[in-house]
Motif scaffolding. Sequence first.
Motif, PDB file in Angstrom:
ATOM      1  N   UNK A  57       0.808  -1.219   0.000  1.00 52.34           N
ATOM      2  CA  UNK A  57       0.000   0.000   0.000  1.00 52.34           C
ATOM      3  C   UNK A  57       0.841   1.268   0.000  1.00 52.34           C
ATOM      4  N   UNK A  58       2.157   1.110   0.029  1.00 52.68           N
ATOM      5  CA  UNK A  58       3.041   2.260  -0.079  1.00 52.68           C
ATOM      6  C   UNK A  58       3.542   2.820   1.224  1.00 52.68           C
ATOM      7  N   UNK A  59       3.212   2.179   2.345  1.00 49.39           N
ATOM      8  CA  UNK A  59       3.687   2.670   3.634  1.00 49.39           C
ATOM      9  C   UNK A  59       5.115   2.204   3.902  1.00 49.39           C
ATOM     10  N   UNK A  60       5.779   2.891   4.813  1.00 54.83           N
ATOM     11  CA  UNK A  60       7.079   2.459   5.307  1.00 54.83           C
ATOM     12  C   UNK A  60       6.821   1.468   6.444  1.00 54.83           C
ATOM     13  N   UNK A  61       7.016   0.189   6.171  1.00 54.88           N
ATOM     14  CA  UNK A  61       6.585  -0.873   7.086  1.00 54.88           C
ATOM     15  C   UNK A  61       7.737  -1.364   7.953  1.00 54.88           C
ATOM     16  N   UNK A  62       7.438  -1.541   9.236  1.00 59.30           N
ATOM     17  CA  UNK A  62       8.371  -2.067  10.217  1.00 59.30           C
ATOM     18  C   UNK A  62       7.681  -3.195  10.971  1.00 59.30           C
ATOM     19  N   UNK A  63       8.481  -4.073  11.544  1.00 56.14           N
ATOM     20  CA  UNK A  63       7.905  -5.153  12.329  1.00 56.14           C
ATOM     21  C   UNK A  63       8.835  -5.569  13.446  1.00 56.14           C
ATOM     22  N   UNK A  64       8.244  -6.054  14.547  1.00 57.45           N
ATOM     23  CA  UNK A  64       9.038  -6.539  15.676  1.00 57.45           C
ATOM     24  C   UNK A  64       8.425  -7.831  16.189  1.00 57.45           C
ATOM     25  N   UNK A  65       9.297  -8.787  16.528  1.00 58.43           N
ATOM     26  CA  UNK A  65       8.848 -10.079  17.040  1.00 58.43           C
ATOM     27  C   UNK A  65      10.050 -10.771  17.663  1.00 58.43           C
ATOM     28  N   UNK A  66       9.786 -11.662  18.604  1.00 63.07           N
ATOM     29  CA  UNK A  66      10.869 -12.431  19.202  1.00 63.07           C
ATOM     30  C   UNK A  66      11.407 -13.467  18.227  1.00 63.07           C
ATOM     31  N   UNK A  67      10.536 -14.025  17.391  1.00 65.70           N
ATOM     32  CA  UNK A  67      10.908 -15.055  16.426  1.00 65.70           C
ATOM     33  C   UNK A  67      10.892 -14.457  15.020  1.00 65.70           C
ATOM     34  N   UNK A  68      12.072 -14.077  14.519  1.00 68.76           N
ATOM     35  CA  UNK A  68      12.159 -13.497  13.176  1.00 68.76           C
ATOM     36  C   UNK A  68      12.336 -14.549  12.096  1.00 68.76           C
ATOM     37  N   UNK A  69      12.590 -15.798  12.488  1.00 66.90           N
ATOM     38  CA  UNK A  69      12.764 -16.853  11.493  1.00 66.90           C
ATOM     39  C   UNK A  69      11.493 -17.044  10.675  1.00 66.90           C
ATOM     40  N   UNK A  70      10.331 -16.869  11.322  1.00 69.22           N
ATOM     41  CA  UNK A  70       9.074 -17.078  10.623  1.00 69.22           C
ATOM     42  C   UNK A  70       8.796 -16.015   9.569  1.00 69.22           C
ATOM     43  N   UNK A  71       9.486 -14.887   9.619  1.00 67.91           N
ATOM     44  CA  UNK A  71       9.260 -13.824   8.636  1.00 67.91           C
ATOM     45  C   UNK A  71      10.406 -13.682   7.646  1.00 67.91           C
ATOM     46  N   UNK A  72      11.300 -14.662   7.617  1.00 66.12           N
ATOM     47  CA  UNK A  72      12.372 -14.616   6.622  1.00 66.12           C
ATOM     48  C   UNK A  72      11.774 -14.682   5.219  1.00 66.12           C
ATOM     49  N   UNK A  73      12.347 -13.946   4.308  1.00 67.48           N
ATOM     50  CA  UNK A  73      11.841 -13.936   2.943  1.00 67.48           C
ATOM     51  C   UNK A  73      10.912 -12.783   2.643  1.00 67.48           C
ATOM     52  N   UNK A  74      10.577 -11.973   3.659  1.00 67.10           N
ATOM     53  CA  UNK A  74       9.792 -10.780   3.383  1.00 67.10           C
ATOM     54  C   UNK A  74      10.600  -9.806   2.542  1.00 67.10           C
ATOM     55  N   UNK A  75       9.910  -8.903   1.885  1.00 62.16           N
ATOM     56  CA  UNK A  75      10.583  -7.897   1.070  1.00 62.16           C
ATOM     57  C   UNK A  75      11.601  -7.137   1.929  1.00 62.16           C
ATOM     58  N   UNK A  76      12.799  -6.898   1.414  1.00 55.05           N
ATOM     59  CA  UNK A  76      13.847  -6.263   2.237  1.00 55.05           C
ATOM     60  C   UNK A  76      13.512  -4.853   2.695  1.00 55.05           C
ATOM     61  N   UNK A  77      12.542  -4.207   2.080  1.00 54.06           N
ATOM     62  CA  UNK A  77      12.178  -2.858   2.522  1.00 54.06           C
ATOM     63  C   UNK A  77      11.406  -2.888   3.839  1.00 54.06           C
TER      64      UNK A  77
END
Length: 255
Positions: A57-77
């Motif tokens: 949608x064009x936003x500057x997206x950030x995320x936080x979690x204890x387990x980052x392995x599950x989100x591997x492969x997300x867009x690098x931005x």
Amino acid sequence: MAESGNERERPGLAPRARPEIHRKVKKLLRRLALPQSARVLDVPLGPGAMAEQLRRDGFSAWGADLDLAQSEGLHPSIRRERADLNGPLPFPDQFFDLVLSLEGIEHLENPFQFIREIARVCRPGGYLILSTPNICNLEERLNFLARGTFYRYIPAREFAERGSGFDHQNLMTWVEIRQLLDWNGFSTLGLFRDKIKWKQLVFLGPLGFFLWAFGRLQSRQRREKYCWGETESGPVLFGGSTLIVLAKKEAKRAQ
């Protein structure tokens, strides 16, 4: 945080959270009409379905979690940060225009600290969209009457094996959530349900009308004391499985 309601929206991947939660949140995002340059935090990130939607949608997206392995492969931005959500969030003060927290707070040992940190990283005038299981609807109220508890007992052995955050450790009523938001400078803009539970309306409708009428007979002071106007509202009393809250961070906290 070992588990989250977010899921990566890829064909063939079964979603963890109910799709109606994401559909409602997307409608709320359109309602807010934030600029595309807005900074948005998705916490807990989980596999990252909502963060990916924010990016598209064009936003500057950030995320936080204890387990980052599950989100591997997300867009690098999409900038990902490892964080125990029971403690400090690794972001500067007043950094985000919007914080999204879907199906997360009920998994935490310290929801008070979590909301304090959300308030710290959200700018004055920014927004929070929070979702959590609705334990105040008619069905869950009857379940509590019958069982004496809103959720199952979690034995120490299971807790030790699976760790903190794997299940609903802190289900909260709307009044408790409202207190946390109010104490940390958020005003509620709206309460929403994920879906209409038609069987609840049909079979428990008379009970709901009785509770609504009983609330109307209470004094003004008593109604304010227990937030009766909100707890008897449609999204809460006749709500679906999930309560979705839209709140705004006050520019200046009232003294």
